[in-house]
Design a protein around this motif. Sequence first.
Motif, short mmCIF file in Angstrom:
data_model
loop_
_atom_site.label_atom_id
_atom_site.label_comp_id
_atom_site.label_asym_id
_atom_site.label_seq_id
_atom_site.Cartn_x
_atom_site.Cartn_y
_atom_site.Cartn_z
N GLY A 10 46.41 41.43 35.20
CA GLY A 10 45.35 40.60 34.64
C GLY A 10 45.39 39.19 35.21
O GLY A 10 44.37 38.64 35.61
N ILE A 11 46.57 38.62 35.25
CA ILE A 11 46.73 37.28 35.80
C ILE A 11 46.35 37.26 37.27
O ILE A 11 45.65 36.35 37.74
CB ILE A 11 48.17 36.76 35.58
CG1 ILE A 11 48.40 36.52 34.08
CG2 ILE A 11 48.44 35.50 36.38
CD1 ILE A 11 49.84 36.29 33.69
N ALA A 12 46.78 38.27 38.01
CA ALA A 12 46.45 38.35 39.44
C ALA A 12 44.94 38.44 39.65
O ALA A 12 44.38 37.78 40.54
CB ALA A 12 47.15 39.56 40.08
N ASN A 13 44.27 39.24 38.83
CA ASN A 13 42.81 39.36 38.94
C ASN A 13 42.11 38.06 38.57
O ASN A 13 41.11 37.69 39.18
CB ASN A 13 42.28 40.51 38.08
CG ASN A 13 42.25 41.82 38.82
OD1 ASN A 13 41.91 41.87 39.98
ND2 ASN A 13 42.61 42.88 38.14
N LYS A 14 42.64 37.35 37.57
CA LYS A 14 42.04 36.08 37.19
C LYS A 14 42.15 35.07 38.33
O LYS A 14 41.18 34.37 38.65
CB LYS A 14 42.70 35.51 35.94
CG LYS A 14 42.25 36.19 34.67
CD LYS A 14 42.83 35.69 33.37
CE LYS A 14 43.65 34.48 33.33
NZ LYS A 14 44.18 34.15 32.00
N LYS A 40 37.37 37.76 37.42
CA LYS A 40 38.07 36.92 36.45
C LYS A 40 37.98 37.52 35.05
O LYS A 40 38.96 37.58 34.32
CB LYS A 40 37.46 35.52 36.43
CG LYS A 40 38.20 34.52 37.21
CD LYS A 40 37.72 33.08 37.11
CE LYS A 40 36.64 32.73 36.16
NZ LYS A 40 36.23 31.32 36.24
N ALA A 41 36.78 37.95 34.67
CA ALA A 41 36.58 38.54 33.34
C ALA A 41 37.41 39.82 33.19
O ALA A 41 38.02 40.06 32.14
CB ALA A 41 35.10 38.84 33.11
N ARG A 42 37.45 40.62 34.25
CA ARG A 42 38.25 41.84 34.23
C ARG A 42 39.73 41.50 34.04
O ARG A 42 40.45 42.16 33.29
CB ARG A 42 38.05 42.60 35.55
CG ARG A 42 38.10 44.08 35.41
CD ARG A 42 37.82 44.85 36.70
NE ARG A 42 36.48 44.60 37.20
CZ ARG A 42 36.18 44.26 38.47
NH1 ARG A 42 37.12 44.15 39.37
NH2 ARG A 42 34.94 44.05 38.84
N GLY A 43 40.17 40.45 34.72
CA GLY A 43 41.55 40.01 34.59
C GLY A 43 41.88 39.53 33.20
O GLY A 43 42.95 39.83 32.66
N GLU A 44 40.96 38.79 32.59
CA GLU A 44 41.16 38.33 31.22
C GLU A 44 41.28 39.52 30.27
O GLU A 44 42.11 39.52 29.36
CB GLU A 44 40.03 37.41 30.80
CG GLU A 44 40.08 36.06 31.50
CD GLU A 44 38.85 35.20 31.27
OE1 GLU A 44 38.01 35.54 30.41
OE2 GLU A 44 38.75 34.16 31.95
N PHE A 45 40.44 40.53 30.49
CA PHE A 45 40.51 41.73 29.66
C PHE A 45 41.86 42.42 29.82
O PHE A 45 42.49 42.81 28.84
CB PHE A 45 39.36 42.69 30.00
CG PHE A 45 39.47 44.00 29.28
CD1 PHE A 45 39.12 44.10 27.94
CD2 PHE A 45 39.94 45.13 29.92
CE1 PHE A 45 39.24 45.31 27.26
CE2 PHE A 45 40.05 46.34 29.25
CZ PHE A 45 39.70 46.43 27.93
N GLN A 46 42.30 42.59 31.08
CA GLN A 46 43.58 43.26 31.33
C GLN A 46 44.73 42.51 30.66
O GLN A 46 45.61 43.12 30.06
CB GLN A 46 43.87 43.33 32.84
CG GLN A 46 43.28 44.52 33.53
CD GLN A 46 43.65 44.51 35.01
OE1 GLN A 46 43.48 43.50 35.68
NE2 GLN A 46 44.13 45.61 35.50
N GLU A 47 44.71 41.20 30.81
CA GLU A 47 45.79 40.40 30.22
C GLU A 47 45.78 40.52 28.70
O GLU A 47 46.83 40.70 28.07
CB GLU A 47 45.62 38.94 30.63
CG GLU A 47 46.77 38.06 30.22
CD GLU A 47 46.64 36.64 30.69
OE1 GLU A 47 47.61 35.90 30.51
OE2 GLU A 47 45.58 36.24 31.23
#
Length: 63
Positions: A10-14, A40-47
């Motif tokens: 998640g952090i990496a995607n953000k 970024k939104a996908r990363g926030e969701f994953q995190e």
Amino acid sequence: MSSTTDKVKGIANKVAGSVKEGVGKAMGNQEMEAEGTLQKARGEFQETKGKVKDAVKSVIDKA
């Protein structure tokens, strides 16, 4: 997938999304900017998913 893996990905995607969004904005490339925003939104969701997994595990461990 473990909670730690979710949080790290998640952090990496953000971060990648922020870079992509910035480059797209600087180049006037709306498509790249939109892709960055989505990533970024996908990363926030994953995190968040990783954090929820941790919270659920904590509740179960206390039971």
